[in-house]
Design an enzyme around this catalytic site. Structure first.
Site, PDB file in Angstrom:
ATOM      1  N   GLY A   1      -4.009  -4.361  -4.922  1.00 55.72           N
ATOM      2  CA  GLY A   1      -4.794  -3.346  -5.610  1.00 55.72           C
ATOM      3  C   GLY A   1      -3.966  -2.100  -5.831  1.00 55.72           C
ATOM      4  N   HIS A   2      -3.647  -1.795  -7.078  1.00 51.17           N
ATOM      5  CA  HIS A   2      -2.855  -0.616  -7.400  1.00 51.17           C
ATOM      6  C   HIS A   2      -3.781   0.458  -7.967  1.00 51.17           C
ATOM      7  CE1 HIS A   2       1.087  -3.148  -7.834  1.00 51.17           C
ATOM      8  NE2 HIS A   2       0.646  -3.050  -6.600  1.00 51.17           N
TER       9      HIS A   2
ATOM     10  N   GLN B   1       2.175  -6.048  -3.276  1.00 48.49           N
ATOM     11  CA  GLN B   1       2.410  -6.064  -1.829  1.00 48.49           C
ATOM     12  C   GLN B   1       3.711  -5.321  -1.486  1.00 48.49           C
ATOM     13  OE1 GLN B   1       1.485  -9.452  -3.162  1.00 48.49           O
ATOM     14  NE2 GLN B   1      -0.606  -8.910  -2.763  1.00 48.49           N
TER      15      GLN B   1
ATOM     16  N   ASP C   1       0.815  -1.226   0.000  1.00 49.15           N
ATOM     17  CA  ASP C   1       0.000   0.000   0.000  1.00 49.15           C
ATOM     18  C   ASP C   1       0.843   1.270   0.000  1.00 49.15           C
ATOM     19  OD1 ASP C   1      -2.313  -1.679   0.317  1.00 49.15           O
ATOM     20  OD2 ASP C   1      -1.840  -1.795   2.450  1.00 49.15           O
TER      21      ASP C   1
ATOM     22  N   LYS D   1       2.656   2.161  -4.957  1.00 51.69           N
ATOM     23  CA  LYS D   1       3.407   1.656  -6.114  1.00 51.69           C
ATOM     24  C   LYS D   1       2.625   1.832  -7.405  1.00 51.69           C
ATOM     25  CE  LYS D   1       3.771  -2.474  -4.460  1.00 51.69           C
ATOM     26  NZ  LYS D   1       3.036  -2.167  -3.217  1.00 51.69           N
TER      27      LYS D   1
END
Length: 422
Positions: free
Chosen positions: A40-41, A222, A13, A16
């Site tokens: 989740g990006h 991650q 988180d 990235k």
């Protein structure tokens, strides 16, 4: 070989997605090397927000080519939905996307098992996303996995599913009392999704080899402290999140990894269970959470918030061989009268600047207090914030080359290398 790896230096988180999207404008090819739909990006472009779970974020740029490596576990429904979203944003993915045929599929029973396993842990819950990632990786290494390339051959696919069920059905029935699944059930689920994936199947490793003279950005999911071996085990993810995983997950030689960029927030967050030495009290954590929109992109879960942890950051930099740091959300700390930075730990064995393999839950952070700063904008970085940046660089020995503020892809400040100033 001008390959660059981008990795998270905390518990994920770190932002990235935005950084990878921003940097992808400088690269012709982007590739994702590990993880699954538990990541989740988030990328904000103008007034539109995109959340990517499997595809590399760089595909949101028109003309950019990308791939999903063998080290990824693929949720076919999520992949289908992402393909639609990305094509709407940046045009057709035909001839732009390769999904390595060696990548493996997250099957419906993996998600059931993930939820049941987490529930059965009771007092030892990990805090997984329950997206089936752990059971899918387990089947990979137990040799019961189903590779996405088998979608090409219905007969071979059915055989692989039968083999996977021979292992998973006894788990569902005897451990959790869940009705076993049939091969036909799984085939009925998978076949309508097949046509969305088949056009993109290929050998990503070979593609990267043929294009090795281009600038290529490799994107992980991650963060380092969630790595299955080097993270805060057992409160970790099920794959390798460090830079070395790019070589394995994409099938490329390790000497191709020319540069490693590490991403960190100006503070620290963590989702799920596990030790968190610099965690703030709930009132301040809630303030930072709301100001920084610290809610999981995949699950919506509120993130735990804490001060920047330099022993952990040094550890992540060492593991990954980080050459430059890109820092996000410095603006979120604006307005605080005081900003704390953990520079060391007090442990039962004495003071240390190192990150321990065991016993993280018993350490006490040694903080350095810094003066807070006021409004942070793209035109002006307050002096106190620059002092914060200087402290971090001195403590970890790696330069910070980019600052990200706000959510939009354009809200970044690059370092002027010649003057060494922002």
């Amino acid at each position: 070989m001008p390959f660059t790896v981008i990795v998270g230096l905390q518990w994920g988180d770190e932002g990235k997605g935005k950084i990878a999207d921003y940097l992808s404008g400088e690269f012709g090819i982007v590739a994702r090397f590990q993880g699954g739909a538990n990541a989740g990006h988030t990328v904000n472009i103008g007034k539109k927000s995109y959340i990517m779970h499997i595809l590399p974020t760089g595909l949101l740029r028109q003309g950019t080519k990308g791939g999903v490596g063998a080290g990824v576990v693929i949720d076919l429904e999520t992949l289908r939905d992402e393909i639609k979203v990305v094509e709407k944003a940046s045009g057709p993915l035909k001839d732009r996307l390769i999904i390595d045929e060696r990548a493996q599929i997250v099957l419906p029973f993996h998600k059931i098992e993930d939820a049941q396993i987490e529930e059965s842990r009771k007092n030892l819950r990990i805090g997984t996303t329950q997206r089936g990632i752990g059971p899918s990786y387990r089947d990979r290494y137990a040799r019961y996995g189903v590779r996405v390339g088998l979608l090409r051959d219905e007969g071979l696919l059915a055989e692989a599913i039968e083999r996977a069920l021979s292992f998973n059905n006894p788990i569902l029935e005897s451990m959790f009392g869940v009705k076993p699944m049939s091969r036909d059930e799984i085939m009925d689920w998978i076949m309508p999704l097949r046509d969305y994936v088949l056009p993109y199947l290929g050998d990503l490793s070979a593609f990267l080899w043929r294009n090795r003279d281009q600038k290529i950005l490799l994107e992980g999911a991650q963060g380092t402290l969630l790595d299955v071996d080097f993270g805060t085990y057992p409160y970790v993810t099920s794959s390798h999140c460090i830079a070395g995983a790019a070589s394995v997950g994409l099938g490329i030689p390790p000497y191709w990894l020319e540069n490693v960029i590490g991403v960190t927030k100006a503070y620290t967050t963590r989702v799920g269970e596990g030790p968190f030495p610099t965690e703030m009290d709930e009132a301040l954590s809630a303030e930072i959470r709301n100001k920084g929109s610290e809610f999981g992109a995949s699950t919506g879960r509120p993130r735990r918030c804490g001060w920047l942890d330099l022993p952990a950051l040094r550890y992540a930099i060492r593991l990954n061989g980080v050459k430059e740091i890109m820092m996000t959300k410095l603006d979120v700390l604006s307005g605080l009268p005081e900003v704390l930075v953990a520079v060391a730990y007090e442990t039962p064995a004495g003071k240390t600047r190192d990150f321990p393999i065991y016993g993280l839950e018993s350490v006490k952070p040694v903080y350095k207090s810094m003066k807070g700063w006021g409004t942070f904008t793209g035109e002006r970085i307050p002096h106190a914030a620059l002092e914060f940046i200087k402290l971090v660089e001195e403590e970890v020995g790696v330069p910070i080359t980019l600052l990200s503020y706000g959510g939009d892809r354009a809200e970044v400040i690059r370092r002027r290398i010649i003057s060494e100033e922002f």
